[in-house]
Enzyme design. Structure first.
Site, mmCIF file in Angstrom:
data_model
loop_
_atom_site.group_PDB
_atom_site.id
_atom_site.type_symbol
_atom_site.label_atom_id
_atom_site.label_comp_id
_atom_site.label_asym_id
_atom_site.label_seq_id
_atom_site.Cartn_x
_atom_site.Cartn_y
_atom_site.Cartn_z
ATOM 1 N N CYS A 90 45.128 31.092 53.251
ATOM 2 C CA CYS A 90 45.058 32.550 53.104
ATOM 3 C C CYS A 90 44.025 33.136 54.068
ATOM 4 O O CYS A 90 44.222 33.065 55.275
ATOM 5 C CB CYS A 90 44.833 32.927 51.650
ATOM 6 N N HIS A 175 48.043 30.148 48.205
ATOM 7 C CA HIS A 175 46.884 29.478 47.578
ATOM 8 C C HIS A 175 47.331 28.175 46.913
ATOM 9 O O HIS A 175 47.575 28.168 45.700
ATOM 10 C CB HIS A 175 46.251 30.402 46.538
ATOM 11 N N GLU A 177 45.725 25.797 45.937
ATOM 12 C CA GLU A 177 44.748 25.303 44.959
ATOM 13 C C GLU A 177 44.933 25.960 43.590
ATOM 14 O O GLU A 177 44.282 25.557 42.631
ATOM 15 C CB GLU A 177 43.321 25.540 45.485
HETATM 16 N N1 GLN Z 1 43.603 39.819 52.223
HETATM 17 C C1 GLN Z 1 42.575 38.859 52.526
HETATM 18 C C2 GLN Z 1 42.125 38.993 53.977
HETATM 19 O O1 GLN Z 1 42.803 39.625 54.743
HETATM 20 C C3 GLN Z 1 43.052 37.454 52.269
HETATM 21 C C4 GLN Z 1 43.333 37.295 50.808
HETATM 22 C C5 GLN Z 1 43.178 35.921 50.287
HETATM 23 O O2 GLN Z 1 42.549 35.028 50.888
HETATM 24 N N2 GLN Z 1 43.699 35.742 49.113
HETATM 25 O O3 GLN Z 1 41.118 38.471 54.329
#
Ligand code: GLN
Length: 206
Positions: A90, A175, A177
């Site tokens: 992410c 995610h 995890e």
């Molecule tokens: N929206 C976040 C970003 O742009 C990432 C979100 C996340 O890691 N769940 O940094």
């Protein structure tokens, strides 16, 4: 859900989890379940001697600033240059992209799924994770907007790549995890096992 397997015996592989911000604890649990020895990383010396490293989700701008203020950038670059695997999830995928640390030849588009789809779950076919679909949790997730020829797209959602691999770097928009399915981390642990074995052979030849 895959069948519950025997607990993995400890491999002794040391896997760092960048613990500056975001959801690093859930990663340490999965890594331990897969036989790794998780190490929370907040200072440059904690990057020494790692076999692999996870850059978790959170907020990518904040993580970038904290990497700079903790003086971690040089050590992260050294880890990557030494061929030790990195998993970015992410926000961690954004941190690894070519507009940030440049560990993977791809650009991620932040919050790409828009307001309607802030958070959602989906079943994905992931190359290397077996035949069963993998349940993926997306939270204000990016997608991969552009990628170079050396990058393998290993999973897509709605026509957009959401998991990619280039050499020793694995990245995903979701995610892994946050479910109890460890198969995505298992891909990363297999990369780490291979790279650690190659490093050991190299050492033995010297
Ligand atoms: N929206 C976040 C970003 O742009 C990432 C979100 C996340 O890691 N769940 O940094």
């Amino acid at each position: 859900m895959p069948p519950v397997s025997e607990p993995t015996p400890p491999s002794g592989l040391k896997v760092g989890v960048l613990a500056l911000q975001g959801d690093f604890e859930a990663h340490t649990k999965v890594l331990r379940a897969l036989g790794g020895v998780p190490v929370e990383v907040r200072t440059p010396d904690q990057l020494d001697g790692l076999d692999g490293l996870v850059i978790p989700g959170g907020e990518s701008t904040a993580i970038g600033k904290l990497i700079a203020s903790a003086g971690l950038e040089a050590g992260l670059r050294a880890h990557h240059a030494a061929g030790r695997p990195i998993l970015g999830t992410c926000a961690g995928m954004i941190v690894c992209d070519s507009e940030h640390l440049g560990f993977i030849d791809a650009t991620a588009r932040r919050n790409a799924f828009g307001r309607q789809l802030q958070s959602f779950e989906a079943d994905l076919d992931v190359e290397g994770a077996g035949d069963e679909p993998l349940r993926a949790v997306f939270i204000r997730a990016p997608w991969v907007e552009t990628w170079g020829p050396g990058v393998d797209v290993i999973a897509s959602y709605d026509g957009h790549p959401v998991a990619i691999r280039e050499g020793t770097v694995l990245a995903c928009a979701f995610h892994p995890e946050l479910t109890d399915d460890p198969r995505f981390h298992a891909i990363f642990m297999a990369m780490t096992t291979t790279s650690a074995a190659a490093g050991a052979e190299e050492g033995a030849r010297r």
